[in-house]
Design an enzyme around this catalytic site. Structure first.
Site, PDB file in Angstrom:
ATOM      1  N   HIS A  48       0.841  -1.204   0.000  1.00 53.34           N
ATOM      2  CA  HIS A  48       0.000   0.000   0.000  1.00 53.34           C
ATOM      3  C   HIS A  48       0.877   1.256   0.000  1.00 53.34           C
ATOM      4  CE1 HIS A  48      -3.453   2.455   1.800  1.00 53.34           C
ATOM      5  NE2 HIS A  48      -2.384   3.189   2.120  1.00 53.34           N
ATOM      6  N   GLU A  49       1.881   1.286   0.870  1.00 54.79           N
ATOM      7  CA  GLU A  49       2.765   2.462   0.938  1.00 54.79           C
ATOM      8  C   GLU A  49       3.588   2.604  -0.339  1.00 54.79           C
ATOM      9  OE1 GLU A  49       2.291   4.588   3.216  1.00 54.79           O
ATOM     10  OE2 GLU A  49       0.944   3.252   4.295  1.00 54.79           O
TER      11      GLU A  49
END
Length: 421
Positions: free
Chosen positions: A158-159
């Site tokens: 996600h990051e």
């Protein structure tokens, strides 16, 4: 009947306590404008610019200067990272590499680029949006599971998605068509996490995706971890909203579109059922579909599932009315001719639930095969996630999936369908 339901509730109470009962945020730190975003003053200004040009489909940066040239993202591991952290970062990068044309290359003094992502173990889970120019930090120290205190690979993925150009899904200008934000339930100081991104900041790509790995879950940034801060308008999408299990089909498609991964393909295939041409110049299909043009069904891991093409018919979970099999995924695809619609009727239903959490579930892809579907579970009509008896689907290809985990099997479901030409 009461004795039967008492037995069911007793079995549910014996469910392993290692399973989460409350959906909690993984991106917890509030030092950025969003808890896991590090934004420049220009980006902060864009967040304050609300939608002005109608409701459109947006998810990622529009400024191509913020993209990584050639889809190559240079990275560097900081000295303070342990083997567990490095292993999970490597796995997260591999997830994107296996599904897109993005490539991650270790930065060296002779790599030819000063631009790079530096993974650091600081106790946040944060990233800037897109390529900044020069070194930029992705903090992964806070990307851990709350209960087991282990790094969660998909949260790091996600990051990484932020770092190559993704915003949060629920900050899109069109989000109010799909979810409701309960501002009074948001923890003080985290209101910006739910503010819509201005139209100058985001790229027009795909439809809204509640099942995106970039979407918050229902209690993220809640005042007490129980109050809902964000709720889907289709309430049975709650089970997929905020999931941190895998990239959604549209997460992958957005990245491939954003980085023009299929531009060099010599022939354009006619991919069916929302499939598209991927970086390997073959059709990439929604989960459960396969074949050269995405018109075939993936074989289930147990004796169940299949392609249903008759004008009408019946089907049920394996062993019905006996218990279905543990650790199983059954996929049925109801497929009519182009232009047809489908009526789907649940005649009997009993699928494991505990504290309103669907550990087993029946998923019905009511928005199309390419978007995570409504998930249903329950043992009686009073349960929150029981399915409606009748569901009308406006398309000609309806995916129905039964998922069962490792314990507490129930009798499942019986259903019938009609294809309307």
């Amino acid at each position: 009947m009461e004795n039967y339901f008492s037995q069911i509730r007793s079995r549910a109470r014996n469910k392993s306590k290692t399973k989460p009962r409350v959906q909690k945020p993984v991106e917890q730190d509030g030092l950025g404008v969003e808890s896991d975003l590090l934004l420049t003053p220009e980006e902060k200004h864009d967040m304050e610019e609300m939608e002005r040009k109608g409701r459109v489909r947006r998810k990622a940066v529009a400024n191509e200067m913020k993209l990584w040239p050639g889809g190559i993202v240079y990275y560097q591991m900081s000295n303070g990272l342990d083997g567990d952290a490095i292993g999970n970062i490597t796995s997260a990068m591999k997830i994107w590499e296996e599904n897109t044309c993005l490539r991650f290359r270790e930065h060296t003094p002779i790599s030819g680029s000063l631009d790079r992502v530096i993974f650091v173990g600081i106790q946040q889970c944060q990233s800037p949006i897109g390529r900044r120019g020069g070194p930029q930090e992705v903090m992964i120290g806070g990307c851990k599971d709350d209960e087991e205190n282990q790094y969660k690979t998909i949260s790091i993925a996600h990051e990484i998605a932020h770092s190559f150009g993704f915003y949060h899904e629920h900050t899109r200008p069109d989000r109010d068509d799909h979810v409701t934000i309960y501002s009074n339930n948001i923890m003080e100081g985290f209101e910006m996490d739910f503010r819509k991104i201005g139209v100058r900041s985001i790229h027009d790509i795909e439809p809204y995706d509640v099942s995106s790995v970039m979407h918050y879950g229902p209690t993220y940034m809640s005042k007490d971890s129980r109050l809902k801060t964000i709720v889907p308008r289709m309430k049975n999408l709650m089970g997929v909203m905020g999931q941190r299990e895998e990239l959604s089909f549209l997460d992958v498609k957005t990245a491939n579109d954003l980085y023009k991964c299929s531009n060099g393909c010599p022939v354009r295939l006619d991919c069916k059922n929302e499939g598209y041409v991927g970086p390997n110049c073959a059709c990439l299909c929604p989960k459960g579909l396969t074949g050269r043009d995405c018109s075939e069904v993936v074989r289930s891991n147990t004796n169940c599932g299949g392609r249903l093409t008759s004008t009408s018919g019946n089907f049920s979970s394996p062993n019905y009315p006996g218990d279905y099999t543990s650790n199983s995924d059954c996929l049925w695809v109801i497929m009519g001719p182009p232009g047809s619609t489908i009526t789907f009727i649940i005649e009997d239903f009993m699928v494991e639930v505990l504290d309103n959490v669907c550990y087993d579930w029946l998923e019905v892809a009511l928005q199309g095969p390419h978007i995570g579907g409504a998930r249903f579970c329950g043992v009686n009509q009073g349960d929150e996630n029981m399915p409606p008896r009748t569901m009308e689907y406006p398309g000609n290809t309806l995916l129905v999936r039964l998922h069962a985990d490792y314990s507490n099997e129930f009798k499942g479901f019986r259903a019938r369908y009609t294809i309307h030409s």
